[in-house]
Design an enzyme around this catalytic site. Structure first.
Site, PDB file in Angstrom:
ATOM      1  N   TRP A 157      -1.239   6.509   0.471  1.00  0.00           N
ATOM      2  CA  TRP A 157       0.123   6.233   0.834  1.00  0.00           C
ATOM      3  C   TRP A 157       1.140   6.646  -0.154  1.00  0.00           C
ATOM      4  CZ3 TRP A 157      -3.628   2.626   2.373  1.00  0.00           C
ATOM      5  CH2 TRP A 157      -3.619   2.580   3.711  1.00  0.00           C
ATOM      6  N   HIS A 175       4.650   2.197   4.949  1.00  0.00           N
ATOM      7  CA  HIS A 175       4.219   1.659   6.340  1.00  0.00           C
ATOM      8  C   HIS A 175       4.925   0.400   6.859  1.00  0.00           C
ATOM      9  CE1 HIS A 175       0.191  -0.195   4.294  1.00  0.00           C
ATOM     10  NE2 HIS A 175       1.479  -0.208   3.882  1.00  0.00           N
ATOM     11  N   ARG A 201       7.291   8.670   2.778  1.00  0.00           N
ATOM     12  CA  ARG A 201       6.269   8.976   1.904  1.00  0.00           C
ATOM     13  C   ARG A 201       6.711  10.264   1.158  1.00  0.00           C
ATOM     14  NH1 ARG A 201       1.198   7.843   5.857  1.00  0.00           N
ATOM     15  NH2 ARG A 201       1.732   5.775   6.400  1.00  0.00           N
ATOM     16  N   GLN A 215       7.494   4.130  12.313  1.00  0.00           N
ATOM     17  CA  GLN A 215       5.968   3.294  12.555  1.00  0.00           C
ATOM     18  C   GLN A 215       6.358   2.205  13.437  1.00  0.00           C
ATOM     19  OE1 GLN A 215       3.404   2.241   9.283  1.00  0.00           O
ATOM     20  NE2 GLN A 215       2.416   4.435   9.643  1.00  0.00           N
ATOM     21  N   VAL A 258      -8.148  -3.887   7.209  1.00  0.00           N
ATOM     22  CA  VAL A 258      -8.669  -4.457   8.365  1.00  0.00           C
ATOM     23  C   VAL A 258     -10.193  -4.137   8.322  1.00  0.00           C
ATOM     24  CG1 VAL A 258      -6.975  -3.904  10.146  1.00  0.00           C
ATOM     25  CG2 VAL A 258      -8.325  -1.945   9.359  1.00  0.00           C
ATOM     26  N   ALA A 300      -4.894  -5.859  14.217  1.00  0.00           N
ATOM     27  CA  ALA A 300      -3.508  -5.219  13.752  1.00  0.00           C
ATOM     28  C   ALA A 300      -3.748  -3.847  14.231  1.00  0.00           C
ATOM     29  CB  ALA A 300      -3.356  -5.272  12.474  1.00  0.00           C
TER      30      ALA A 300
END
Ligand code: PHE
Length: 332
Positions: A157, A175, A201, A215, A258, A300
């Site tokens: 990122w 994000h 970004r 997003q 995640v 998610a």
């Protein structure tokens, strides 16, 4: 001696202004100009006489007379344009023969349309919409998402940091995932939220990359949430947006927040095109917000609505979304 001249100048000023107030035409104004500012005008007379005055008086009277000249010249110009615009014949101002034109209706930006469509799909499945700030703290954008400082995953990122005297931990969110932490911090399970928003970004732009984009984040946390719920929910979403017979594919992918992580692709004319990242919420993320990881699990996901719109509408360059070209924008 100079007192007399100064009185004279005051009188000229008073009379000139009085005369000005009753003028209605360009001709009358021209007479006014000749009377006060013309070669044989009242003020010019005074200016001419100045050389005969004692040297001390010359300065005082001269400067006052010159100021008055400038003042009256300005008044002349102001009144000239007033009279001219006031007397404009309506026929000259408006072309009454020009046919009327339809006022063009505005419409929603294609990004907005797509965002609303996606949100609607998740609202129907019980997700509630929330929004967050575009300026975010490092803590939420990274640390609480299991991306500590110096972790190489931060390179994924490219971040635009905010220069501030008071803070060295402010950034433009890269994000919408920071809202996962913020929502869970404020609410006990169950959580089912959908979070649209702008992200930034530090990136070179090309046909598929913009330095700012939207997003849409999704988060569901509850007891007994499994990977099957993730798959079922996202498959249902694809059917709503791309039609009931669309094939989908999940593959392993890595995101620090995640575990396991996946990316989801859809079949696009025989090719697999990735449309989002997803996964089961990492226990470390749940711990960071104080959730009991023995009791709760969640999933998610995050996707770019511009990307979804590009597939849905066969748009080949993401930069069209932000170039403000009506030929593009009015097609949606
Ligand atoms: N935040 C990730 C990105 O910007 C997407 C993502 C969201 C992945 C949620 C997994 C879960 O690439």
């Amino acid at each position: 001696m100079s007192e007399k001249n100064i009185k004279e100048l005051d009188d000229i000023k008073q009379q000139a202004l009085l005369g000005l107030s009753s003028l209605g035409s360009v001709d009358q104004l021209e007479n006014w100009r000749v009377r006060y500012l013309g070669r044989k005008g009242d003020l010019t007379n005074v200016l001419r006489g100045i050389s005969n005055l004692p040297i001390d008086d010359r300065k005082i009277v001269g400067s006052k007379a010159n100021k008055l000249r400038i003042y009256l010249e300005e008044e002349y110009q102001v009144n000239l344009s007033k009279i001219k615009s006031g007397n404009l014949d309506i026929q000259d101002a408006i072309d009454i023969t020009l046919p009327g034109r339809k006022v063009k209706m505005g419409r929603l930006h294609p990004s907005t349309t797509m965002i609303r469509e996606i949100i609607q799909a998740f609202n129907e499945m019980g997700f509630q919409t929330v929004e967050g700030d575009e300026i975010e703290l490092e803590k939420y954008n990274f640390d609480m998402l299991n991306i500590p400082a110096d972790h190489p995953a931060r390179d994924q990122w490219d971040t635009i940091w905010i220069d501030s005297d008071q803070h060295d931990d402010l950034l433009l969110r890269t994000h919408t995932s920071p809202m996962q932490a913020r929502v869970m911090e404020k609410n006990d399970p169950q959580v089912r939220v959908i979070v649209p928003g702008k992200c930034y970004r530090y990136e070179a732009t090309d046909a598929t990359h913009e330095w700012h984009f939207n997003q849409i984040e999704g988060l569901a946390v509850d007891t007994n949430i499994t990977f099957a719920d993730l798959k079922g929910t996202l498959y249902e979403f694809v059917k709503k947006i791309f039609g009931p017979s669309r094939k989908v594919r999940f593959r392993c992918d890595f995101f620090p927040f995640v575990e396991p992580g996946v990316d989801m692709s859809i079949d696009w004319n025989g090719r697999w095109i990735e449309i989002m990242g997803a996964g089961m919420v990492h226990p470390k993320v749940l711990e960071a917000v104080g959730y009991d990881t023995e009791k709760y699990t969640g999933f998610a996901f995050g996707m770019g609505p511009e990307r979804i719109s590009m597939l849905q509408n066969e748009i080949t360059d993401i930069r069209h979304f932000y170039s403000n070209d009506l030929r593009f924008l009015s097609q949606f």
